[in-house]
Design an enzyme around this catalytic site. Structure first.
Site, PDB file in Angstrom:
ATOM      1  N   ARG A 276      37.184  28.257  41.513  1.00  0.00           N
ATOM      2  CA  ARG A 276      36.291  29.414  41.540  1.00  0.00           C
ATOM      3  C   ARG A 276      34.854  28.908  41.543  1.00  0.00           C
ATOM      4  NH1 ARG A 276      37.692  34.627  40.434  1.00  0.00           N
ATOM      5  NH2 ARG A 276      39.618  33.960  39.445  1.00  0.00           N
ATOM      6  N   SER A 351      43.490  36.677  51.258  1.00  0.00           N
ATOM      7  CA  SER A 351      43.690  38.099  51.011  1.00  0.00           C
ATOM      8  C   SER A 351      43.470  38.815  52.343  1.00  0.00           C
ATOM      9  CB  SER A 351      42.696  38.608  49.962  1.00  0.00           C
ATOM     10  OG  SER A 351      43.007  39.915  49.547  1.00  0.00           O
TER      11      SER A 351
END
Length: 428
Positions: A276, A351
């Protein structure tokens, strides 16, 4: 963004959507503002009709050299009332628009109802987790051991949640991006785009990042420029305020960019390594389609992203997200999650969403049917094809060796020029 008339006529549908998505929606305030606005519009139209009629009467009186002072005085009061009402109507229009801009998309009927990730549904999985005769290490340890990842240097240069790739690590990052782009352009029919990495406010509004997600973005002070959070923004806005011919649909675009996110809502998550980051590289897939073809194209887009993992031999699963775990603009989303052996878990690497007409309505992107008739909003789809840094992690972890070296997946070897990243100190 939703059509105002449709929203007004389907308030119960939106109430149910808000409940399923865990979203607070103040419908009573909308009803109050909408009632006031419509009443004001009716009253103002009546006053304007009265003023027009009075104008004719004033002209008649003046022509006949009669006194029109009383009507003139009354019309001054009427004009003031109209001006104040028009200003209030404009204010109410802005309130309604701001409200509509903050309402998420309606989930497709195929989307499972749920509160969070625990309610997502596994659709399929591919491959098998690798087996090791040693305890697999996390990517930051493998990278440091092989001399290909230097997180302390990144912290010194910039700060936390940035990375410096070194030597074969830098080559691996570049090789992955080139591999992705080559597959998508040569095999999947996408057109490659290299867009700016700075975007303006209108572009972020059009794609749905603003106003809701301003805290997750980086803005350049004293300008209208923002660092792009994803090239979905640039690709989507290439056709902003345009009407395309039906003949050119679907339009399939792919782009590599750096992406910048503040991760304001992820404080304390995944602080080790590069999972991240504030800056990461990603290859984006984006489609503009006819409405009746968008779910067929959605499945194709997901298959395009999955094919990259298959070519790299990486174990993954595909999840259909529930209503409570979907993105703001999405009507249906699949997450592709790759296996990370050090944690013994799947983590998101792509995604893929169908936003239907939600983004296109915000950005004014339409298509003209070739048979004629009224233009309609296109449907837009987007997905990571793939996130480069997370694929870097997956390759390093899944192909690590006991001696600290890292095997290169066969499909990547032409891009790397080697079969194995050597361990530190090993003769090259």
């Amino acid at each position: 963004m939703h059509d105002l008339s449709y929203f007004r006529e389907h308030l119960e549908l939106f109430a149910e959507m808000a409940k399923n998505r865990g979203f607070a929606l103040d419908l009573e305030s909308f009803r109050v503002f909408d009632r006031e606005r419509r009443e004001l519009i009716t009253q103002t139209e009546q006053l304007k009709a009265k003023r027009n009629k009075a104008s004719d009467e004033i002209a008649r009186l003046k022509k006949e050299k009669q006194n029109a002072d009383a009507i003139l005085a009354e019309m001054q009061t009427v004009s003031k009332t109209i001006k104040e009402a028009d200003e209030r109507i404009a204010n109410l229009d802005n309130i309604q628009r701001e409200m509509l801009l903050g309402i998420p998309n309606i989930p497709h009927v195929s989307v499972p109802v749920g509160k969070g990730a625990e309610d997502n549904v596994e659709v399929r999985r591919w491959g098998a987790a690798p087996t090791f005769d040693f305890a697999p290490k996390p990517h930051w340890e493998v990278g440091e051991r092989a001399g290909i990842l230097d997180l302390p240097a990144a912290t010194k240069i910039t700060g936390a949640r940035f990375a410096v790739y070194k030597s074969w690590g830098a080559r691996l990052e570049r090789a992955l991006a080139n591999f992705f782009l080559d597959i998508h352009t040569r095999e999947h029919g996408y057109t490659e785009i290299l867009p700016p990495f700075l975007v303006n406010t209108a572009s972020l509004m059009g794609s749905g990042q603003l106003p809701k997600f301003a805290a997750d973005l980086f803005k350049i002070a004293d300008t209208d420029f923002w660092l792009t959070p994803t090239s979905e923004v640039e690709l989507h806005n290439m056709y902003r305020d345009e009407t395309v011919s039906e003949d050119v649909l679907p339009i399939n675009l792919t782009a590599w960019t750096a992406c910048f996110r503040s991760e304001a809502g992820a404080a304390g998550k995944d602080t080790r390594g590069i999972l991240r980051q504030h800056q990461f590289q990603k290859v984006e897939l984006f489609k503009f389609t006819r409405p009746e073809k968008s779910y067929e194209e959605h499945e194709k887009l997901v298959a395009n992203a999955e094919s990259i993992l298959q070519k790299l031999g990486l174990h993954y699963r595909t999840m259909l997200l529930c209503t409570g775990d979907m993105g703001f603009a999405s009507a249906r989303t699949y997450d592709i999650e790759v296996w990370l052996p050090s944690a013994k878990e799947f983590r998101e690497i792509s995604s893929c969403s169908n936003c239907e007409s939600f983004q296109a309505r915000r950005a004014g992107i339409r298509y003209k049917p070739k048979a004629g008739g009224k233009s309609d909003f296109v449907h837009t789809l987007n997905g990571s094809g793939l996130a480069v840094g997370r694929t870097w992690i997956a390759v390093v972890e899944n192909y690590q060796q006991a001696d600290g070296s890292i095997l290169i997946p066969e499909a990547l070897r032409p891009y790397m020029g080697i079969e194995r990243i050597p361990a530190v100190g090993e003769a090259k």
